[in-house]
Design an enzyme around this catalytic site. Structure first.
Site, mmCIF file in Angstrom:
data_model
loop_
_atom_site.group_PDB
_atom_site.id
_atom_site.type_symbol
_atom_site.label_atom_id
_atom_site.label_comp_id
_atom_site.label_asym_id
_atom_site.label_seq_id
_atom_site.Cartn_x
_atom_site.Cartn_y
_atom_site.Cartn_z
ATOM 1 N N SER A 62 55.199 41.450 -20.750
ATOM 2 C CA SER A 62 53.746 41.561 -20.640
ATOM 3 C C SER A 62 53.371 41.976 -19.224
ATOM 4 O O SER A 62 54.228 42.079 -18.354
ATOM 5 C CB SER A 62 53.094 40.215 -20.960
ATOM 6 O OG SER A 62 53.177 39.373 -19.822
ATOM 7 N N LYS A 63 52.082 42.135 -19.026
ATOM 8 C CA LYS A 63 51.649 42.596 -17.704
ATOM 9 C C LYS A 63 51.948 41.586 -16.601
ATOM 10 O O LYS A 63 51.988 41.942 -15.435
ATOM 11 C CB LYS A 63 50.169 42.990 -17.715
ATOM 12 C CG LYS A 63 49.232 41.884 -18.067
ATOM 13 C CD LYS A 63 47.810 42.415 -18.054
ATOM 14 C CE LYS A 63 46.858 41.308 -18.435
ATOM 15 N NZ LYS A 63 45.631 41.785 -19.021
ATOM 16 N N ARG A 64 52.187 40.355 -16.997
ATOM 17 C CA ARG A 64 52.582 39.368 -15.988
ATOM 18 C C ARG A 64 53.953 39.684 -15.396
ATOM 19 O O ARG A 64 54.308 39.251 -14.325
ATOM 20 C CB ARG A 64 52.616 37.960 -16.602
ATOM 21 C CG ARG A 64 51.267 37.327 -16.724
ATOM 22 C CD ARG A 64 51.394 35.883 -17.195
ATOM 23 N NE ARG A 64 52.079 35.800 -18.496
ATOM 24 C CZ ARG A 64 51.447 35.942 -19.652
ATOM 25 N NH1 ARG A 64 50.159 36.162 -19.682
ATOM 26 N NH2 ARG A 64 52.118 35.878 -20.790
#
Ligand code: GLU
Length: 445
Positions: free
Chosen positions: A207-209
């Site tokens: 994910s963007k994390r």
């Protein structure tokens, strides 16, 4: 068989790399088999679908060179067809109305699952089966009259004559229901191929994390589209040998759905950066120069007075070790400003060492006396000074490098000195001598 695949994204945000990889595999399979690759925008969620997201899908596909065939289908324009299918299912008893609210409002249409086991042969996963008792009836039209994803998705795939549905394995559960819907609508279910997830280093969905996660992120960071395409193609598939750099034609020629792995595919940034570097070195110096100039402009390091000859020489030196265009800033800023930062560790290690400053001073004076200041003469001179000191050349090379670039590594020192030019080199060494003169113990930094 005329193979027809499709990419069916929901335009509700940016385009995740997992989604675009789904598009890539659909595109490759269609191109490999001489079939058609279609695009359908699943934009029925009025609150979350936006025109910007639709544009983002077009832009991402174009950037990566994923051309589609035929006109794109907008699911939101197919409401009548979805409702007609629901009516049909009601009329033949495959669906029924249910009053959820209990007061004549909130009537939904529920699809009646056949109550039997449902199975299919997934091209990637092999045989899949689910017991009828685990497949309950489900809503296909909401009380506000809008069709649910399952109905719209299946009705549109039938309409578009899709023969192969290649999508993320998060849809496996849906597929059992979809197969029942196809049958109830009198259609033979297509083939299914469920792709493995892209995961982070901990095996969790990427994910963007975890870093850059959307196609737009990679574009902004200056990745080369062919390199990202090549990397994503190999994220879950391989040609069966150890080839890694594949041209578009090679990918199309070699792609086999049956060779897609079923295990999750781990995102590996270092490998992507390496691959980008491989593609970067295939570009002309002029192209790299142009891209790097944009980076320098964006980062406020471009100055009209930078001479073209100097600039191209710097690019030649830097491109050998660059992975992404932004490296021109991250490891080459010192070529463009006198205000370059010093790497603390390098300063401590190379200039803080006993005798380092004397050596730097000695080599500075010899450089200053040079008439022709070039790669060869600076090397000869530096090695002579080292001999006189009875020292290793490294004891001169490293301090000079740190003084003129602020960094512990980079292009070959002597090429770098020639590119920077005598005046700049002497000035920088003088400044470093001055600035770090009082550096007696490492703690003083
Ligand atoms: N809109 C769905 C998604 O993006 C489509 C799934 C499918 O390919 O059928 O997950």
């Amino acid at each position: 068989m005329n193979i027809r695949t499709r990419f069916a994204p929901s335009p509700t945000g940016q385009v995740h790399i997992g989604n675009i990889r789904t598009a890539i595999y659909n595109w490759l399979y269609a191109r490999h088999t001489g079939g058609k690759f279609l695009l359908r925008l699943e934009d029925t969620d009025r609150d979350r679908s936006t025109p910007e997201s639709v544009q983002e899908i077009f832009d991402s596909m174009e950037w990566l060179g994923l051309s589609f065939d035929e006109e794109p289908v907008y699911q939101s324009k197919r409401l009548a067809a979805h409702m007609e299918a629901a009516e049909y299912l009601l009329s033949c008893g495959a669906a029924f109305k249910e009053d959820k609210g209990g007061r004549g409002q909130g009537e939904v249409v529920v699809f009646r699952m056949p109550g039997k086991d449902v199975g299919f042969d997934d091209i990637i996963r092999g045989p899949m089966r689910k017991s009828g008792k685990d497949l309950p009836d489900f809503v296909i039209v909401r009380s506000d009259g809008s069709p649910v994803f399952h109905l719209a998705n299946v009705v549109d795939d039938i309409h578009m004559n899709v023969t192969h549905i290649i999508r993320g394995d998060d849809h496996i559960e849906n597929t059992f229901r979809h197969i029942a819907l196809y049958r109830a609508l009198g259609s033979k279910p297509p083939e299914f191929a469920h792709l493995p997830m892209i995961v982070n280093e901990h095996g969790k969905p990427y994910s963007k994390r975890d870093g850059a996660a959307f196609v737009g992120d990679f574009r902004e960071k200056g990745f080369i589209p062919e390199a990202l395409l090549n990397y994503l193609v190999l994220l879950g598939w391989s040609p069966g040998d150890d080839r890694e750099i594949l041209s578009r034609e090679e990918m199309i020629g070699l792609f086999e759905l049956s060779r897609v792995q079923s295990a999750a595919a781990q995102m590996d940034f270092r490998k992507l950066a390496w691959m980008n570097g491989e593609y970067l070195r295939k570009l002309s110096v002029e192209t790299v120069a142009e891209k790097c100039r944009n980076v320098l402009k964006a980062r406020g390091l471009w100055d009209q007075s930078i001479q073209e000859g100097y600039y191209l020489r710097v690019i030649e030196l830097m491109r050998e070790r660059m992975k992404v265009f932004t490296d021109i800033h991250d490891s080459g800023a010192f070529f463009f400003t006198e205000d370059y930062p010093f790497d603390e560790k390098a300063v401590r290690k190379r200039l803080g060492k006993d005798g380092a400053m004397e050596k730097l001073k000695a080599v500075r004076d010899r450089f200053a006396a040079l008439e022709d200041f070039d790669e060869r003469s600076t090397e000869v001179e530096l090695r002579e000074v080292a001999d006189e000191f009875n020292a290793n050349a490294g004891e001169f090379i490293h301090p000079v490098r740190v003084a003129v670039s602020g960094l512990p590594g980079g292009p070959g020192l002597f090429e770098m000195l020639e590119a920077l030019g005598k005046e700049r080199v002497i000035r920088r060494i003088d400044r470093a001598l001055d600035r770090f003169e009082t550096l007696k113990s490492p703690d003083e930094l």
